[in-house]
Design a protein around this motif. Structure first.
Motif, mmCIF file in Angstrom:
data_model
loop_
_atom_site.group_PDB
_atom_site.id
_atom_site.type_symbol
_atom_site.label_atom_id
_atom_site.label_comp_id
_atom_site.label_asym_id
_atom_site.label_seq_id
_atom_site.Cartn_x
_atom_site.Cartn_y
_atom_site.Cartn_z
ATOM 1 N N THR A 1 34.740 26.805 33.078
ATOM 2 C CA THR A 1 33.883 27.279 34.069
ATOM 3 C C THR A 1 34.357 26.838 35.549
ATOM 4 O O THR A 1 35.344 26.162 35.452
ATOM 5 N N GLY A 2 34.110 27.671 36.442
ATOM 6 C CA GLY A 2 34.595 27.218 37.960
ATOM 7 C C GLY A 2 35.350 28.538 38.445
ATOM 8 O O GLY A 2 35.481 29.625 37.649
ATOM 9 N N ARG A 3 35.858 28.410 39.477
ATOM 10 C CA ARG A 3 36.736 29.414 40.212
ATOM 11 C C ARG A 3 38.064 29.420 39.759
ATOM 12 O O ARG A 3 38.742 28.459 39.773
ATOM 13 N N GLN A 4 38.427 30.471 39.176
ATOM 14 C CA GLN A 4 39.941 30.862 38.722
ATOM 15 C C GLN A 4 40.599 31.683 39.456
ATOM 16 O O GLN A 4 40.070 32.701 39.974
ATOM 17 N N THR A 5 41.990 31.557 39.404
ATOM 18 C CA THR A 5 42.996 32.296 39.895
ATOM 19 C C THR A 5 43.625 32.930 38.742
ATOM 20 O O THR A 5 43.573 32.719 37.480
ATOM 21 N N MET A 6 44.578 33.831 38.926
ATOM 22 C CA MET A 6 45.327 34.271 37.842
ATOM 23 C C MET A 6 46.192 33.236 37.275
ATOM 24 O O MET A 6 46.549 33.188 35.878
ATOM 25 N N TRP A 7 46.629 32.146 38.004
ATOM 26 C CA TRP A 7 47.416 30.996 37.357
ATOM 27 C C TRP A 7 46.538 30.391 36.550
ATOM 28 O O TRP A 7 47.008 30.060 35.352
ATOM 29 N N SER A 8 45.511 29.778 37.011
ATOM 30 C CA SER A 8 44.674 28.770 36.282
ATOM 31 C C SER A 8 44.022 29.989 35.244
ATOM 32 O O SER A 8 43.590 29.104 34.050
ATOM 33 N N GLY A 9 43.330 31.059 35.439
ATOM 34 C CA GLY A 9 42.903 31.836 34.324
ATOM 35 C C GLY A 9 43.689 32.152 33.027
ATOM 36 O O GLY A 9 43.227 32.003 32.061
ATOM 37 N N PHE A 10 44.996 32.178 33.544
ATOM 38 C CA PHE A 10 45.879 32.589 32.427
ATOM 39 C C PHE A 10 46.392 31.237 31.689
ATOM 40 O O PHE A 10 46.626 31.149 30.456
ATOM 41 N N GLY A 11 46.582 30.352 32.322
ATOM 42 C CA GLY A 11 46.901 28.993 31.900
ATOM 43 C C GLY A 11 45.733 28.598 30.903
ATOM 44 O O GLY A 11 46.296 28.012 29.876
ATOM 45 N N LYS A 12 44.720 28.486 31.150
ATOM 46 C CA LYS A 12 43.572 28.075 30.329
ATOM 47 C C LYS A 12 42.830 29.142 29.327
ATOM 48 O O LYS A 12 42.276 28.878 28.648
ATOM 49 N N SER A 13 43.377 30.471 29.585
ATOM 50 C CA SER A 13 42.811 31.431 28.737
ATOM 51 C C SER A 13 41.293 31.691 28.780
ATOM 52 O O SER A 13 40.793 31.676 28.264
ATOM 53 N N VAL A 14 40.885 31.935 30.068
ATOM 54 C CA VAL A 14 39.786 31.956 30.642
ATOM 55 C C VAL A 14 39.141 33.613 30.396
ATOM 56 O O VAL A 14 39.514 34.403 31.139
ATOM 57 N N ASN A 15 38.466 33.855 29.392
ATOM 58 C CA ASN A 15 37.967 35.049 28.806
ATOM 59 C C ASN A 15 37.132 35.477 29.839
ATOM 60 O O ASN A 15 37.634 36.863 30.310
ATOM 61 N N THR A 16 36.100 35.123 30.749
ATOM 62 C CA THR A 16 35.499 35.808 31.537
ATOM 63 C C THR A 16 36.091 36.204 32.902
ATOM 64 O O THR A 16 35.893 36.966 33.543
ATOM 65 N N TYR A 17 37.341 35.334 33.193
ATOM 66 C CA TYR A 17 38.023 35.633 34.302
ATOM 67 C C TYR A 17 38.724 36.947 34.123
ATOM 68 O O TYR A 17 38.886 37.902 34.884
ATOM 69 N N PHE A 18 39.270 37.168 32.789
ATOM 70 C CA PHE A 18 40.094 38.400 32.686
ATOM 71 C C PHE A 18 39.161 39.723 32.254
ATOM 72 O O PHE A 18 39.694 40.583 32.700
ATOM 73 N N VAL A 19 37.969 39.516 31.824
ATOM 74 C CA VAL A 19 36.938 40.578 31.946
ATOM 75 C C VAL A 19 36.652 41.164 33.279
ATOM 76 O O VAL A 19 36.921 42.299 33.419
ATOM 77 N N GLN A 20 36.574 40.303 34.204
ATOM 78 C CA GLN A 20 36.247 40.562 35.601
ATOM 79 C C GLN A 20 37.599 41.273 36.155
ATOM 80 O O GLN A 20 37.396 42.334 36.841
ATOM 81 N N LEU A 21 38.674 40.799 36.013
ATOM 82 C CA LEU A 21 39.965 41.387 36.364
ATOM 83 C C LEU A 21 40.128 42.827 35.823
ATOM 84 O O LEU A 21 40.405 43.575 36.477
ATOM 85 N N GLU A 22 39.665 42.790 34.554
ATOM 86 C CA GLU A 22 40.088 44.109 33.834
ATOM 87 C C GLU A 22 39.046 45.096 34.224
ATOM 88 O O GLU A 22 39.478 46.284 34.414
ATOM 89 N N GLU A 23 37.807 44.645 34.842
ATOM 90 C CA GLU A 23 36.721 45.535 35.345
ATOM 91 C C GLU A 23 37.298 46.035 36.690
ATOM 92 O O GLU A 23 36.982 47.304 36.818
ATOM 93 N N GLN A 24 37.976 45.608 37.352
ATOM 94 C CA GLN A 24 38.446 45.712 38.603
ATOM 95 C C GLN A 24 39.516 46.886 38.695
ATOM 96 O O GLN A 24 39.668 47.847 39.238
ATOM 97 N N VAL A 25 40.591 46.404 37.974
ATOM 98 C CA VAL A 25 41.706 47.183 37.586
ATOM 99 C C VAL A 25 41.326 48.219 36.699
ATOM 100 O O VAL A 25 42.112 49.625 36.880
ATOM 101 N N GLY A 26 40.520 48.262 35.737
ATOM 102 C CA GLY A 26 40.414 49.611 34.916
ATOM 103 C C GLY A 26 40.891 49.101 33.461
ATOM 104 O O GLY A 26 42.224 49.033 33.500
ATOM 105 N N ALA A 27 39.893 48.979 32.515
ATOM 106 C CA ALA A 27 40.484 48.735 31.226
ATOM 107 C C ALA A 27 41.351 49.798 30.723
ATOM 108 O O ALA A 27 42.611 49.636 29.889
ATOM 109 N N ASP A 28 41.214 51.093 30.967
ATOM 110 C CA ASP A 28 42.161 52.157 30.616
ATOM 111 C C ASP A 28 43.484 51.951 31.317
ATOM 112 O O ASP A 28 44.547 52.288 30.731
#
Length: 710
Positions: free
Chosen positions: A470-497
């Protein structure tokens, strides 16, 4: 006494009739065959002209060879007819003389059809009221073999071999035409490369090797006579399976003819006939299952080569045509597998789980910038013998079905029909790349609660593996810790398609019905779980996709070869849509994401491995922090596990190599690997990269620009 002349006259009638028939055939051959009664020259002219043009350049089927990267070590061969074309200057005079003595004593006197032989055959056949003697010259026999070899349909094969008068007339006409185009030496060379000698030996090279373990250049008179004697009836005169009485008699007949023709002295023939037939047998390997023992573990790479080959349009319009080319085209194929890297992969996979485990632990190593596959290893024996395999662990399978361990030829590493394995969080690379390529910087931040409820994905609520994410994550920390909820939000913004389409551009294919539906244009926008790796993938695909990131966003199709040459030594080529000729074995690459975006993705991907990124912060801990210390040089990568740890993955790369390793039960995806074994792929990749790159200079990753950092 008055009855004797009448009796003699009665016996002479059949001979007189035979002589008249022979005269017709001799005249037909002399003019040339156009007046044969009941055949009709006009009806055959077109077919004859068509076939003659083929015969002038016809080459028989030839064995394809698969070599190790040194270009000299033969790993295996591919053939339906074992044959290697051999120039006549590379054949002993003994075999040239023996085949003439065995099949056509007047070969150097006639012009394709032997009128004396035709007349003799008609007389002999009339006397026996059947077919006791043939009249086929070596040239006529070559015509028949060439037509058979060039036939592309069952009908053409039948026409080339059926016993009819029409076929015989066509054959004689074409023999006359061929002798106008080819020299006697050229005809003899082609004949000796086309003839069948038994035991899958087509042509003199194969016969010399299979029966005597030598080349045609070194055949003795006795050996040459033995082989020449086989052409008439390979089964009847077979010296391997028979008691050799018939084979010896046939050999001696050939030797006697060689003496009559002046090729051997009477004393030499007598000495030769006193010798028994001494064989030294060789069984040439064929296909991947018979790959040489020293390289048996390379069978999986060989199998991938076949699957790759069958998908190349350059070799034919469909899979059957392409495989036919492989087995008949006489190619020289140099595999791209690197012995040092392959050895490292085998050692580090085998050390983690033995071949008797239901869990397959495999690894594929690809070369960034070329797509060439440098290693393919799995804890299985490549073998067709499944008799001692364990029972299947799949409760839905046939209870009598054998599992794929310890032996298998299944394409567990990719390149075949198997869908692969759920790859877990290794898929987080695709939405991150899509976002970076769209201009979103590495510093893009989201708050990551333990559970996130997605409005875009209709209330879907994924969670993180632990509250520590939990907490505020960037691509560095989100990828390093494998934070699911970070990447769901990132995917929402860029588009899953966008992430799905990018994965496809990087070589991923959807093989299950569920994956195909979710990846379809109408569904991909809502495929929120894509970033969590719920789709199946193979280590071949994942290694090559990550290799594109290592190559600054330049994707190269996976390719298992260093070179492919035709039988004449020229590179095998294909024609592009733009009409350009290119070598089939050359890398086929294209820029999929811009270089700066790929470099930024690599910077974030250094965080999971315990490496230090060039620009940002990993946030204090990572999922595979031992990798950097093991590899001993800059390294990037990503771990991945699925629900209940049914499979575990690690994909890692340096500037030089990309490797993907997995562990799963291929027979039963519900047989969980468990958390205790999730480190196995991490260690397999880290140790393989370390061993493969030992002694090489250390290369650095290129840092991303300020624009990509944000």
């Amino acid at each position: 006494m008055s009855n004797r002349p009448l009796a003699s006259a009665g016996r002479a009638v059949p001979l007189l009739r035979a002589g008249l028939i022979a005269g017709i055939v001799v005249a037909a051959a002399a003019y040339p065959l156009a007046a044969v009664t009941g055949i009709g020259a006009k009806a055959t002219a077109h077919a004859v002209e068509q076939k003659t043009s083929i015969l002038k350049t016809a080459l028989p089927a030839e064995t394809s060879y698969l070599y190790a990267p040194d270009g000299r070590t033969v790993l295996t061969m591919f053939y339906e007819e074992y044959r290697q074309y051999t120039k006549i200057q590379d054949m002993s005079p003994n075999i040239q003389q023996a085949i003439v003595a065995a099949e056509d004593n007047r070969f150097y006197q006639h012009r394709g059809v032997d009128p004396k032989g035709v007349a003799r055959a008609f007389v002999a056949n009339a006397r026996s009221s059947g077919v006791s003697q043939g009249a086929s010259t070596l040239t006529m026999q070559y015509v028949r073999m060439a037509l058979r070899d060039s036939a592309s349909t069952p009908k053409e094969v039948q026409e080339a071999t059926q016993q009819t008068s029409l076929r015989k007339v066509k054959e004689m006409r074409m023999a006359l035409d061929v002798e106008k185009e080819l020299t006697k030496e050229q005809i003899l060379e082609r004949y000796l490369n086309s003839a069948y000698f038994g035991h899958r030996a087509y042509g003199i090279y194969a016969a010399s090797e299979i029966f005597f373990s030598k080349t045609p250049a070194t055949l003795s008179p006795v050996e040459a006579a033995t082989l020449a004697g086989l052409v008439k009836s390979p089964s009847e005169y077979d010296p391997i399976t028979s008691d050799q009485k018939d084979a010896t008699g046939r050999r001696n007949y050939v030797l006697d003819n060689m003496a009559r023709l002046g090729y051997l002295s009477p004393d030499a023939v007598a000495a030769a006939k006193s010798q028994p037939i001494r064989l030294k047998l060789t069984n040439p390997p064929n296909d991947c299952a018979s790959i040489t023992q020293q390289y048996r573990s390379w069978g999986f790479a060989c199998d991938y080569l076949k699957n790759w080959w069958s998908a190349q349009p350059a070799f034919g319009e469909n899979r059957l045509e392409r495989m036919d080319k492989l087995r008949r085209g006489g190619y020289r194929i140099v595999l791209s597998i690197d012995p040092k890297i392959q050895s490292a992969a085998e050692t580090n996979v085998g050390a983690k789980d033995n071949t008797g485990s239901p869990f397959a632990n495999g690894i594929v190593v690809a070369e960034p910038g070329t797509g060439r596959i440098k290693a393919m290893a799995v804890n299985r024996n490549y073998s067709l013998d499944l008799s001692e395999n364990g029972p299947s662990s799949n409760p839905e399978a046939d209870p009598k079905m054998k599992a794929n361990y310890p032996n298998t030829v299944a394409p567990l590493l990719g390149g075949g029909s198997l869908p692969g394995y759920q790859a877990g969080s290794t898929f987080k690379m695709f939405p991150m790349l899509a976002a970076l390529n769209a201009g979103m910087p590495l510093s893009t931040a989201y708050d990551s609660p333990y559970r996130y409820k997605s409005a875009v994905y209709d209330g879907w609520a994924p969670s993180n593996a632990s509250g520590a994410m939990t907490g505020r994550q960037t691509m560095w920390s989100g990828f390093g810790k494998s934070v699911n909820t970070y990447f769901v939000q990132l995917e929402e913004q860029v588009g899953a398609d966008s992430a799905v389409r990018l994965a496809e551009q990087l070589g991923l294919r959807w093989r299950t019905d569920v994956d195909k539906e979710q990846a379809s244009p109408g569904k991909a926008k809502k495929w929120g779980a894509f970033t969590l790796g719920v789709s199946d993938a193979t280590p071949l695909e994942m290694a090559n996709a990550y290799a594109a990131v290592a190559a600054d966003g330049r994707y190269c199709e996976a390719i298992p070869v260093m070179s492919i040459t035709n039988r004449d030594g020229t590179p095998a080529t294909y024609t592009t849509a733009g009409g350009v000729q290119r070598e089939i074995a050359k890398p086929r690459c294209r820029q999929v994401v811009n270089a700066d975006a790929a470099r930024a993705a690599t910077d974030a991907a250094r965080c999971p491995t315990g490496d230090t990124p060039a620009r940002g912060s990993c946030g204090g801990w990572s999922t595979a922090d031992s990798v950097r210390g093991t590899v001993g040089r800059p390294v990037a990568g990503k771990t991945g596990t699925t629900d209940s740890t049914r499979s575990a993955w690690f994909v890692g790369y340096t500037p030089e190599l990309a490797a993907a390793s997995f562990i799963a039960d291929p027979d039963n995806p519900f047989n969980a690997v468990g958390d205790g074994q999730s480190q196995i792929p991490v260690n397999a990749v880290a140790n393989t990269l370390r061993d493969a790159l030992k002694g090489q200079p250390t290369r650095q990753f290129t840092p991303p620009s300020d624009q990509m950092v944000g």
